[in-house]
Design a protein around this motif. Structure first.
Motif, PDB file in Angstrom:
ATOM      1  N   GLU A 107       0.955  -1.112  -0.009  1.00 52.89           N
ATOM      2  CA  GLU A 107      -0.098   0.061   0.083  1.00 52.89           C
ATOM      3  C   GLU A 107       0.916   1.381  -0.065  1.00 52.89           C
ATOM      4  N   TYR A 108       1.895   1.149   0.710  1.00 51.23           N
ATOM      5  CA  TYR A 108       2.741   2.451   0.814  1.00 51.23           C
ATOM      6  C   TYR A 108       3.496   2.699  -0.489  1.00 51.23           C
ATOM      7  N   LEU A 109       3.953   1.734  -1.134  1.00 48.39           N
ATOM      8  CA  LEU A 109       4.657   1.784  -2.398  1.00 48.39           C
ATOM      9  C   LEU A 109       3.695   2.128  -3.441  1.00 48.39           C
ATOM     10  N   GLY A 110       2.700   1.559  -3.909  1.00 49.19           N
ATOM     11  CA  GLY A 110       1.890   1.658  -4.981  1.00 49.19           C
ATOM     12  C   GLY A 110       1.057   2.972  -4.999  1.00 49.19           C
ATOM     13  N   PRO A 111       0.013   3.237  -6.033  1.00 49.85           N
ATOM     14  CA  PRO A 111      -0.747   4.424  -5.905  1.00 49.85           C
ATOM     15  C   PRO A 111      -2.021   4.045  -4.901  1.00 49.85           C
ATOM     16  N   GLN A 116      -5.803   5.448  -9.140  1.00 48.95           N
ATOM     17  CA  GLN A 116      -4.736   4.562  -9.763  1.00 48.95           C
ATOM     18  C   GLN A 116      -3.881   5.354 -10.680  1.00 48.95           C
ATOM     19  N   SER A 117      -4.188   6.447 -11.345  1.00 49.59           N
ATOM     20  CA  SER A 117      -3.696   7.280 -12.093  1.00 49.59           C
ATOM     21  C   SER A 117      -2.422   8.155 -11.641  1.00 49.59           C
ATOM     22  N   GLU A 118      -2.395   8.313 -10.136  1.00 52.25           N
ATOM     23  CA  GLU A 118      -1.530   9.333  -9.670  1.00 52.25           C
ATOM     24  C   GLU A 118      -0.157   8.762  -9.508  1.00 52.25           C
ATOM     25  N   GLU A 119       0.740   9.621  -9.867  1.00 52.30           N
ATOM     26  CA  GLU A 119       2.313   9.367  -9.806  1.00 52.30           C
ATOM     27  C   GLU A 119       2.769   8.938  -8.702  1.00 52.30           C
ATOM     28  N   VAL A 120       3.528   7.825  -8.736  1.00 58.88           N
ATOM     29  CA  VAL A 120       3.975   7.307  -7.539  1.00 58.88           C
ATOM     30  C   VAL A 120       5.339   7.712  -7.077  1.00 58.88           C
ATOM     31  N   PRO A 121       5.749   8.157  -5.904  1.00 62.71           N
ATOM     32  CA  PRO A 121       6.936   8.868  -5.646  1.00 62.71           C
ATOM     33  C   PRO A 121       8.297   7.947  -5.897  1.00 62.71           C
ATOM     34  N   ALA A 124      10.356   2.547  -9.215  1.00 61.25           N
ATOM     35  CA  ALA A 124      11.345   1.440  -9.362  1.00 61.25           C
ATOM     36  C   ALA A 124      10.574   0.391  -8.224  1.00 61.25           C
ATOM     37  N   LEU A 125      10.281   0.777  -7.045  1.00 55.86           N
ATOM     38  CA  LEU A 125       9.768   0.120  -5.588  1.00 55.86           C
ATOM     39  C   LEU A 125       8.327  -0.225  -5.992  1.00 55.86           C
ATOM     40  N   ALA A 126       7.663   1.075  -6.764  1.00 53.36           N
ATOM     41  CA  ALA A 126       6.151   0.304  -7.233  1.00 53.36           C
ATOM     42  C   ALA A 126       6.303  -0.513  -8.076  1.00 53.36           C
ATOM     43  N   ALA A 281      11.157 -10.707   0.631  1.00 54.01           N
ATOM     44  CA  ALA A 281      12.655 -11.194   0.741  1.00 54.01           C
ATOM     45  C   ALA A 281      13.299  -9.958  -0.066  1.00 54.01           C
ATOM     46  N   ARG A 282      12.728  -9.633  -1.343  1.00 52.53           N
ATOM     47  CA  ARG A 282      13.440  -8.551  -2.130  1.00 52.53           C
ATOM     48  C   ARG A 282      13.657  -7.446  -1.422  1.00 52.53           C
ATOM     49  N   ILE A 283      12.602  -6.848  -0.752  1.00 58.91           N
ATOM     50  CA  ILE A 283      12.686  -5.384  -0.110  1.00 58.91           C
ATOM     51  C   ILE A 283      13.679  -5.973   1.069  1.00 58.91           C
TER      52      ILE A 283
END
Length: 877
Positions: A107-111, A116-121, A124-126, A281-283
């Motif tokens: 939830e933190y990384l995604g829009p 859903q169209s907003e730009e994520v900060p 790459a993590l998103a 694991a990747r995080i």
């Protein structure tokens, strides 16, 4: 391709893996560290580096990213794939917390779900979080089963609730029976006065001395380590204890049934859950990379797909850590290989002695032993490998980096008795493998090229092999002492010499790489420094010939002079840069000063105009007031004084002063004017309030004055008082130190003086002795009725239990004080204070305080089944 197989060991990358694992939060991340591998895909490497860069930005910008509860639950989740299996309570608790962490991270990384169209900060993590399924419904289902401590709730099922209720009831009966037997035994002198029932093997028992164990009817189950105490289960509770065992077994069966039912519900989602743990694991791996980058003071460069390197201030990270522990610093290296396509060239490029467009893809480094040649080679190998594994690298941000498809290394001695290989044979095997696989995307790292055999033929073979590498347009960093290889660089385009610098005066290595000229081995100087006899040195010089010695000296002089002039060039360049910065700063300051001067003059002009308008208004007002008041002496005098003061303010302005003085004077006049107007308004408002109050004065003012005098009088027997925060008025009967006896509506109570405040005692009415005057407005109520009403209200809202768990000592004592005062006021004979067991400090403080209260007749622990030592029962007089 990476050659040889032990490449990571040779360059020290195994230590890098160990440092990464130390920074992982779970086994999930550590497994990802083991899986981390070299990639020649520039897009993939850039994505890895971008993830690390964004994670570092995320942790620096915010501290609310969820990084707790990184539990590896893959094995328990995989286990329940088989029907009939179930998770344990602790596993279910860890599953719930780790799934919650995954859900929060996604939830933190995604829009946001709403847009859903907003730009994520962090794009790459998103992208890493895309497609990861979270399980909020499963989390809610788990919450319906377990409490916040990870224990199955009583209300998980009706059956479990019934079992636990019966279990508590049976335990309570056992406790009461045991206390009855214990008190009887204490009266008969069979058990110590401070003895209490003890739990042994899940059964409540009585601790008694061995000498009297036969006088208590029961079963001896155990004895203490010293043998001075035996534990007896009285016959009266044997059956009840057996029933408890049965109920505990039933409880365990019901818990297993609940867990099995939940596991059946979870089984269809096992695959998606395991995939979500791969995301965790990747995080974890990215977090470890970011932490390691902080340790190495590294950054994430933009990697280009073409093979090249233009590194500025590159540092070997492991060597830097080692020297840092010794309060030393590593000497950084500047290295460039390949064609430079960027128009902004590094200052180092001018040292190559070639045109900017010319390609130099092989660097031959010479210099003295222990001068840093091998460290330079390993720095190149380690940093390039780290980069293509997606790790941050310690070098200047002005550096540019490229990709290599193959990295081959020949460092150290690979001789083998089993394979019948000598040192030189092992080098030749490596050379054969390199020549077979080298191409224009290969990076070769060769230490002591041609060494290990007779110098003449060794140098010749090395030159022939080097020619093959040159023809294949391979990239390489090669260290050598052979002169013919140094000359090879002068005769072949794309090959450049480099030298590790050496201080001839102090006879010590500088560990600095200078590219453009070959280096000297300083063999004669080093031999002389180590104490080799001069006769031996002279013989060696005669053997190699004076021309060789002289040419080596010329080479040393060239390197020395080059180093001197390079230092001069760098100093001049730095001075020019500083001068340009100062000039730009001065020009900006002059421009800002000019703008400020114009703004001050404009502001001063506006204020002068306002001052002129104000002067006219003052004069006109003065004339009008004089006329209206017909020039009364006092009024005219006041008006003249105001005009004179205003004239003085105007005269204080020095029209010949500079702009800054004008601005300050104007500001002072404005501030004085505002203060004068403010005081005038406040004075007028105060006069209006006084006039209003004076008009509202009535005979009741005398009553109010007497009330005020009463409120400020000291408390004495007979004074009217009330409890702070209450409205009921009572009368002090007597005072003993800090305690007072007060009568409220016919009821006596003791209370601390600090809890009381003076109150006005209403006058008696002649018609009814019990009625009192309650207010100036004339509302009447009887003291006894109002007091009784307040007490009844207190009784209705009073709770017999006070919970002070989690409070500090002073907070708990304060709460107990008010609690006991209310209990005494409403006539409660017994109350309970819940303080918990813990370390016992809170229990001790409360009981010490209870011992100082006269109204407390007795206090003790609650029964075991109702809380035991965690609750204090207080009896009040």
């Amino acid at each position: 391709m990476i050659y040889p197989n032990n490449y990571e060991q040779k360059i020290g990358f195994n230590e890098i893996r160990s440092l990464l694992k130390e920074r992982c939060l779970s086994t999930l991340g550590k497994e990802k560290v083991d899986e981390m591998a070299f990639s020649d895909n520039a897009a993939q490497v850039n994505e890895w580096l971008c993830q690390v860069r964004e994670f570092r930005q995320l942790t620096e910008a915010a501290d609310d990213f969820p990084m707790q509860y990184f539990f590896d639950m893959r094995q328990p989740v995989t286990r329940i794939r088989m029907a009939g299996t179930h998770l344990e309570e602790n596993e279910l608790f860890d599953l719930r917390r780790s799934l919650e962490t995954i859900h929060q991270m996604v939830e933190y990384l995604g829009p946001s779900p709403s847009d859903q169209s907003e730009e994520v900060p962090y794009p790459a993590l998103a992208r890493l979080a895309e497609g990861i399924i979270t399980f909020p419904a499963i989390i809610r289902r788990i919450d319906s089963i377990i409490d916040k401590f990870g224990r199955i709730k009583d209300g998980a099922t009706m059956t479990l609730a019934g079992i636990r209720h019966e279990l508590q009831k049976t335990e309570g009966n056992i406790s009461r029976t045991l206390y009855t037997i214990l008190h009887t035994a204490q009266r008969e002198g069979l058990v110590d006065k401070d003895a209490a029932p003890t739990m042994r093997d899940g059964r409540l028992m009585l601790p008694v001395a061995p000498s009297v164990k036969r006088r208590i009817n029961g079963i001896v189950h155990d004895e203490s380590a010293t043998g001075k105490t035996v534990f007896i289960e009285p016959a009266e509770v044997v059956e009840a204890n057996n029933r408890i065992r049965e109920l505990e077994a039933e409880e365990r069966r019901e818990v297993i049934r609940i867990l099995t039912v939940f596991s059946d519900e979870l089984r269809p989602h096992v695959k998606d859950i395991l995939e979500s743990y791969q995301f965790m694991a990747r995080i974890d791996l990215i977090h470890a990379k970011a932490e390691l980058a902080k340790t190495f003071k590294a950054y994430e460069p933009k990697v280009e797909s073409r093979p090249h390197m233009d590194w500025i201030q590159a540092v070997h990270p492991l060597l830097a850590l080692s020297l840092e522990k010794q309060d030393k610093k590593v000497v950084p290296l500047d290295i460039m290989l390949g064609r430079a396509e960027s128009p902004e060239l590094s200052p180092l490029r001018s040292t190559f002695g070639r045109s900017q467009g010319e390609s130099s893809h092989i660097l031959i480094i010479s210099g003295p032993n222990a001068g840093g040649k091998s460290v330079c080679l390993k720095t190149v190998g380690l940093l390039q490998y780290m980069l293509q594994c997606g790790l941050s690298v310690p070098m200047s941000e002005r550096s540019t980096c490229g990709m290599f498809s193959n990295i081959m290394i020949d460092i150290g001695d690979e001789q083998s008795i089993e394979d019948d290989l000598s040192t030189y044979s092992s080098h030749l095997m490596n050379m054969k493998m390199m020549m077979r696989n080298a191409n224009d995307h290969t990076l070769l790292l060769i230490d002591e090229f041609g060494g290990g055999t007779e110098p003449t033929i060794g140098g010749a073979i090395a030159e022939a092999v080097l020619k093959q590498f040159w023809q294949k347009k391979a990239y390489g960093v090669i260290t050598t002492h052979y002169h013919n290889l140094k000359h090879f660089a002068e005769d072949h385009e794309g090959v450049v010499n480099g030298a590790m610098l050496y201080d001839r005066h102090q006879m010590q290595a500088l560990f600095q790489l200078s590219i453009g000229q070959p280096g000297s081995s300083f063999a004669i100087e080093i031999a002389r420094k180590t104490g080799i006899p001069e006769e031996v040195i002279q013989d060696a010089s005669d053997i190699v010939g004076r021309d060789y010695i002289q040419s080596d000296k010329y080479l040393q002089d060239i390197v020395r002079d080059k180093r001197y002039w390079e230092g001069k060039r760098q100093t001049i360049h730095q001075h020019e840069k500083n001068l340009e910065g100062r000039i730009q700063k001065y020009e900006s300051s002059i421009e800002e000063i000019e703008q400020e001067r114009k703004a001050i003059l404009r502001h001063a002009k506006e204020q002068a105009e306002e001052l002129l308008r104000e002067s006219n208004r003052k004069i006109e007002n003065a004339i009008r007031e004089i006329r209206e008041q017909q020039a009364e002496k006092e009024a005219a005098k006041r008006i003249r004084e105001e005009l004179e003061a205003f004239k003085q303010e105007v005269s204080e302005i020095d029209t010949k002063a500079n702009d800054e003085m004008i601005e300050r004077k104007m500001r002072q006049i404005q501030e004085r004017k505002e203060r004068k107007e403010k005081r005038k308004a406040e004075k007028q408002k105060l006069e209006e309030q006084l006039s209003t109050l004076h008009s509202q004065l009535s005979p009741t003012a005398a009553v109010a004055n007497s009330t005020l005098s009463t409120l400020h009088s000291p408390l004495t027997p007979g004074s009217s008082v009330r409890i702070k925060g209450l409205t009921s008025v009572g009368e002090i009967e007597s005072i003993d130190g800090k305690m007072a006896t007060i009568i409220f509506g016919g009821m006596k109570t003791k209370m601390r003086l600090e809890r009381l405040e003076p109150a006005t005692k209403p006058k008696n009415d002649s018609s009814k002795a019990e009625e009192r005057n309650a207010s100036i407005a004339g509302s009447y109520a009887t003291v006894s009725n109002s007091t009784r009403s307040a007490i009844d209200s207190r009784k209705l809202n009073f709770h017999q239990d006070l919970d002070v768990r989690g409070m500090r000592g002073d907070e708990a004592i304060n709460a107990v004080t008010y609690f006991l005062d209310d209990a005494i006021l409403v006539g409660m004979s017994r109350v309970r204070i819940l303080h918990g067991t813990g370390t016992g400090i809170l229990r001790q403080l409360i009981r010490q305080y209870l011992g100082t209260i006269p109204n407390v007749s007795h206090y003790r622990d609650e029964h075991v089944q109702f809380g035991g030592a965690g609750i204090t029962v207080v009896d009040l007089e």
